[in-house]
Scaffold this motif. Structure first.
Motif, PDB file in Angstrom:
ATOM      1  N   ARG A 329       0.878  -1.197   0.083  1.00 60.90           N
ATOM      2  CA  ARG A 329       0.185   0.049   0.132  1.00 60.90           C
ATOM      3  C   ARG A 329       0.801   1.086   0.216  1.00 60.90           C
ATOM      4  O   ARG A 329       0.592   2.389  -0.642  1.00 60.90           O
ATOM      5  N   ALA A 333       0.560   3.987  -2.749  1.00 59.23           N
ATOM      6  CA  ALA A 333       0.244   5.465  -2.733  1.00 59.23           C
ATOM      7  C   ALA A 333       1.505   6.201  -3.357  1.00 59.23           C
ATOM      8  O   ALA A 333       1.124   7.402  -3.747  1.00 59.23           O
ATOM      9  N   HIS A 372      -1.961   5.854   4.392  1.00 62.74           N
ATOM     10  CA  HIS A 372      -2.745   4.813   3.725  1.00 62.74           C
ATOM     11  C   HIS A 372      -2.415   3.688   3.998  1.00 62.74           C
ATOM     12  O   HIS A 372      -2.983   2.523   4.027  1.00 62.74           O
TER      13      HIS A 372
END
Length: 420
Positions: A329, A333, A372
């Motif tokens: 992730r 991001a 995130h």
């Protein structure tokens, strides 16, 4: 020896030696309480265990942060020598246990095969999809090794005179359920919380010491509920409601922590930690009482060690799984927000010192990427908390005896009467 390490291989090897001792201490303390304290009174001591664990869990990271900041990482290991020595002397002078001369045959083969299986499983979750592809010969080979080791372990334990993990305890519903809950607790708690310091030291601009202090709200919540749960258990003799309540509150805590973001204040995140700590306080030590009260007196030691083993394995697997989720992730991001900037988490380029030296516009996007990533970790940790809540309903409440050993009229190996 860990403090004198000059390479990562040496540090890992010496940490393994350290683990042999610390593992015995953790399980030994629980087994001693199970051996000399009646199940009814055990709740009070379990509450104290939880309180001490909470206090130490706060002081440890804070002292660790101070030691790393002002001394060296090596002193994290050196500081344990006088503390451990003082504890050893105190126990030598004050701990007086009943003397029982019993001849035992240690199941070295079973313990070794179990260690091989556990190591293979942890390496699969650590390397799979990151260092090696899931279909690579390394991961497939580890998978075959894990399966063979598990089958061999079952075969060995079924024939060992004194198995390290007697298979008959798994026929006990409470033992199996509590062990599964411990595994999921370790996976969710140890796995998810591992990545909080990076978020706190970058997005929330905390020092290493401040990051440790931010754990205080969680440990306060854990300590209070552990003490309350222990007292309730001792006075009423009942405990089934506590893991159910704990699982529900822990799930809420995980849901709240999914909302950690760039704009989340320290006060807000501290309140989230309190909720999570309250839930864990009803779970962490209660599972130990459940397994001890559900097995024969002779199996209390292996029941306690097995519960701790499943919790530690869950934590190791959780760190690996959530580490892969966090890295993926974070990379996604970063690619979306900063397509021209290449930062590699594996090379330590996301450590707080490096991030804080980035240009302001880049730093803000990095903060978003870290937020995130941490949100994704708690998103995937939440199902483990939900499963803990669901499993807690399967626990059958065995009356807590007020005497040590089998209840009057109860033969060894005979299960106590169940309260539904």
């Amino acid at each position: 020896m860990s403090g004198l390490s000059s390479s990562m291989i040496m540090l890992i090897a010496f940490r393994a030696v350290q683990g042999l001792g610390s593992g015995g201490l953790m399980v030994g303390a629980q087994a001693i309480v199970g051996d000399i304290v009646s199940p009814r009174e055990r709740g009070r001591y379990v509450g104290l265990f939880g309180a001490v664990f909470g206090f130490a869990s706060v002081i440890g990271p804070v002292l660790g942060g101070l030691i790393v900041t002002y001394l060296s990482w090596r002193w994290i290991f050196y500081i344990n020598m006088p503390v451990g020595g003082a504890a050893l002397l105190y126990l030598w002078a004050t701990l007086h246990l009943p003397r029982r001369k019993v001849q035992h045959r240690i199941d070295y083969l079973g313990a070794g095969v179990l260690a091989i299986a556990a190591t293979a499983i942890v390496l699969i979750t650590t390397w799979g999809g990151t260092q090696y592809g899931w279909r690579s010969r390394q991961i497939l080979g580890l998978g075959v090794l894990a399966v063979v080791a598990i089958v061999a372990f079952i075969f060995i334990e079924a024939r060992a005179p004194e198995p390290v993990l007697p298979l008959h305890v798994f026929r006990n519903r409470n033992f199996s359920v509590a062990s599964a809950m411990s595994f999921l607790l370790g996976l969710a708690m140890l796995g998810a919380l591992t990545f909080l310091p990076l978020y706190q030291q970058t997005v929330q601009h905390l020092s290493a010491t401040g990051s440790g202090l931010m754990l205080i709200p969680m440990m306060v919540g854990m300590t209070i509920t552990a003490l309350i749960g222990g007292q309730v258990m001792t006075r009423t003799g009942r405990y089934k409601a506590m893991p159910i309540i704990g699982g529900a509150i822990m799930t809420v805590g995980m849901y709240l922590l999914m909302g950690l973001g760039v704009g989340t204040s320290r006060l807000t995140s501290g309140l989230f930690f309190v909720v999570l700590g309250v839930g864990m306080g009803f779970l962490m030590q209660i599972t130990s009482v459940i397994v001890q009260n559900s097995v024969d007196q002779r199996d209390i030691g292996v029941a306690s060690s097995s519960r701790s083993f499943f919790q530690q394995i869950g934590g190791s697997i959780g760190v690996s799984i959530f580490g892969a989720i966090f890295a993926r992730r974070l990379t996604e991001a970063m690619a979306a927000r900063l397509p021209g900037v290449h930062l590699n988490a594996a090379n330590g380029q996301f450590n707080p010192a490096t991030v804080n030296q980035l240009p302001a516009p880049v730093r803000i996007d990095v903060f978003y990427a870290i937020s995130h990533a941490i949100q994704g970790v708690f998103f995937w940790a939440a199902p483990a908390a939900i499963l803990v809540f669901a499993l807690a309903w399967l626990i059958r409440e065995v009356p807590l005896r007020s005497t040590v050993g089998p209840a009057p009229g109860e033969q060894a190996g005979q299960a106590p009467e169940l309260v539904h």
